[in-house]
Design an enzyme around this catalytic site. Sequence first.
Site, short mmCIF file in Angstrom:
data_model
loop_
_atom_site.label_atom_id
_atom_site.label_comp_id
_atom_site.label_asym_id
_atom_site.label_seq_id
_atom_site.Cartn_x
_atom_site.Cartn_y
_atom_site.Cartn_z
N ASP A 31 0.86 -1.20 0.00
CA ASP A 31 0.00 0.00 0.00
C ASP A 31 0.89 1.24 0.00
O ASP A 31 1.86 1.33 0.76
CB ASP A 31 -0.91 -0.01 1.23
CG ASP A 31 -2.04 1.01 1.12
OD1 ASP A 31 -3.20 0.58 1.10
OD2 ASP A 31 -1.76 2.22 1.05
N ASN A 88 -12.81 -3.21 3.21
CA ASN A 88 -13.82 -2.15 3.15
C ASN A 88 -14.65 -2.41 1.89
O ASN A 88 -14.22 -2.09 0.79
CB ASN A 88 -13.15 -0.77 3.07
CG ASN A 88 -12.37 -0.44 4.34
OD1 ASN A 88 -12.74 -0.88 5.42
ND2 ASN A 88 -11.31 0.32 4.22
N GLN A 95 -14.78 2.28 1.40
CA GLN A 95 -13.98 1.81 0.25
C GLN A 95 -13.73 3.02 -0.65
O GLN A 95 -14.67 3.64 -1.14
CB GLN A 95 -14.72 0.72 -0.52
CG GLN A 95 -13.90 0.18 -1.69
CD GLN A 95 -14.62 -0.94 -2.46
OE1 GLN A 95 -15.78 -1.26 -2.18
NE2 GLN A 95 -13.94 -1.51 -3.44
N VAL A 97 -11.09 2.94 -3.20
CA VAL A 97 -10.69 2.47 -4.54
C VAL A 97 -11.70 1.41 -4.97
O VAL A 97 -11.85 0.37 -4.31
CB VAL A 97 -9.27 1.87 -4.53
CG1 VAL A 97 -8.92 1.29 -5.90
CG2 VAL A 97 -8.23 2.93 -4.14
N HIS A 101 -10.45 -5.27 -2.63
CA HIS A 101 -9.11 -5.51 -2.08
C HIS A 101 -9.19 -5.83 -0.59
O HIS A 101 -10.05 -5.34 0.12
CB HIS A 101 -8.19 -4.30 -2.30
CG HIS A 101 -8.78 -3.00 -1.85
ND1 HIS A 101 -9.69 -2.29 -2.60
CD2 HIS A 101 -8.60 -2.27 -0.72
CE1 HIS A 101 -10.03 -1.19 -1.96
NE2 HIS A 101 -9.41 -1.16 -0.80
N ILE A 102 -8.23 -6.65 -0.15
CA ILE A 102 -8.09 -6.96 1.28
C ILE A 102 -6.82 -6.28 1.77
O ILE A 102 -5.76 -6.41 1.15
CB ILE A 102 -7.97 -8.48 1.51
CG1 ILE A 102 -9.22 -9.20 1.00
CG2 ILE A 102 -7.75 -8.79 2.99
CD1 ILE A 102 -9.11 -10.73 1.05
P1 5GP Z 1 -9.82 1.53 0.73
O1 5GP Z 1 -10.06 2.81 1.45
O2 5GP Z 1 -10.50 1.55 -0.63
O3 5GP Z 1 -10.18 0.32 1.53
O4 5GP Z 1 -8.27 1.43 0.50
C1 5GP Z 1 -7.62 1.80 -0.68
C2 5GP Z 1 -6.14 1.69 -0.42
O5 5GP Z 1 -5.47 1.79 -1.64
C3 5GP Z 1 -5.58 2.80 0.48
O6 5GP Z 1 -4.95 2.22 1.62
C4 5GP Z 1 -4.59 3.54 -0.41
O7 5GP Z 1 -3.44 3.94 0.29
C5 5GP Z 1 -4.28 2.50 -1.45
N1 5GP Z 1 -3.91 3.07 -2.74
C6 5GP Z 1 -4.59 4.02 -3.43
N2 5GP Z 1 -3.99 4.27 -4.60
C7 5GP Z 1 -2.90 3.46 -4.66
C8 5GP Z 1 -1.87 3.27 -5.64
O8 5GP Z 1 -1.82 3.90 -6.69
N3 5GP Z 1 -0.92 2.35 -5.34
C9 5GP Z 1 -0.93 1.63 -4.18
N4 5GP Z 1 0.06 0.76 -4.01
N5 5GP Z 1 -1.88 1.78 -3.24
C10 5GP Z 1 -2.86 2.69 -3.47
#
Ligand code: 5GP
Length: 152
Positions: A31, A88, A95, A97, A101-102
Site C-alpha cells: 500500500d 472495506n 472503500q 478504490v 481488495h483486502i
Molecule cells: P480503501 O479505502 O479503498 O479500503 O483502500 C484503498 C487503499 O489503496 C488505500 O490504503 C490507499 O493507500 C491504497 N492506494 C490508493 N492508490 C494506490 C496506488 O496507486 N498504489 C498503491 N500501491 N496503493 C494505493
Amino acid sequence: MSSPCIFCQIAADEAPHALVYKDDDCCAFMDIHPLGRGHVLVIPRRHVVQVTELEGTLQDRLFQVARRILKAQRQLGWGIQGTHILLNDGKAANQTVPHAHIHVIPRESRDGLKSMGRLLLHVTGLFGPRQKPAVLQQQAESLRHEMDRFQE
Ligand code: 5GP
Ligand code: ZN
C-alpha cells in the site's frame, strides 16, 4: 487502451507498484499510504468493485493469499503484536478504490496515535504521506523471500 482503474493497471503491470505476490487470479502489492509497517493489499486481477461479485472459490483464494502474507509479515517481525485483515466492501464502508481488495496491516503496541491520524486521513480520502518507493520495494522483496519459503 489501459483501464481507468488504478488497481487494474497494477494487476496488468501498467502502473508502478511494489509486487509481493502474483498468480493467475490474484496479486498483492505494498500500500502506497501504509497504516502500519509492511501494509499489503491483496486484489483479484479481474475488475470487480465488491468482493461478492467474485465466485466463492476466488473469494477464498484472496483470503488464503492474505493469510500467507500475514504469516510472511510475522516471520519478518511485523505485526507480531497484532494485524488488521480488513475489507472495506462498498462506499458506506469507506472503500475509496472501487476495485475489491483486502488490507493486511501489521500493528505494533503503542502505534495507536500515529495510526489513528493516518486512518482519519484515509477514511476522508485525503490519505497521508506516501511511503518512499525504495522502502516499499525493499519490504516487498523481503515478503517475497519469506513467501518462497513456504507454499500455503
Ligand atoms: P480503501 O479505502 O479503498 O479500503 O483502500 C484503498 C487503499 O489503496 C488505500 O490504503 C490507499 O493507500 C491504497 N492506494 C490508493 N492508490 C494506490 C496506488 O496507486 N498504489 C498503491 N500501491 N496503493 C494505493
Ligand atoms: Zn479494477
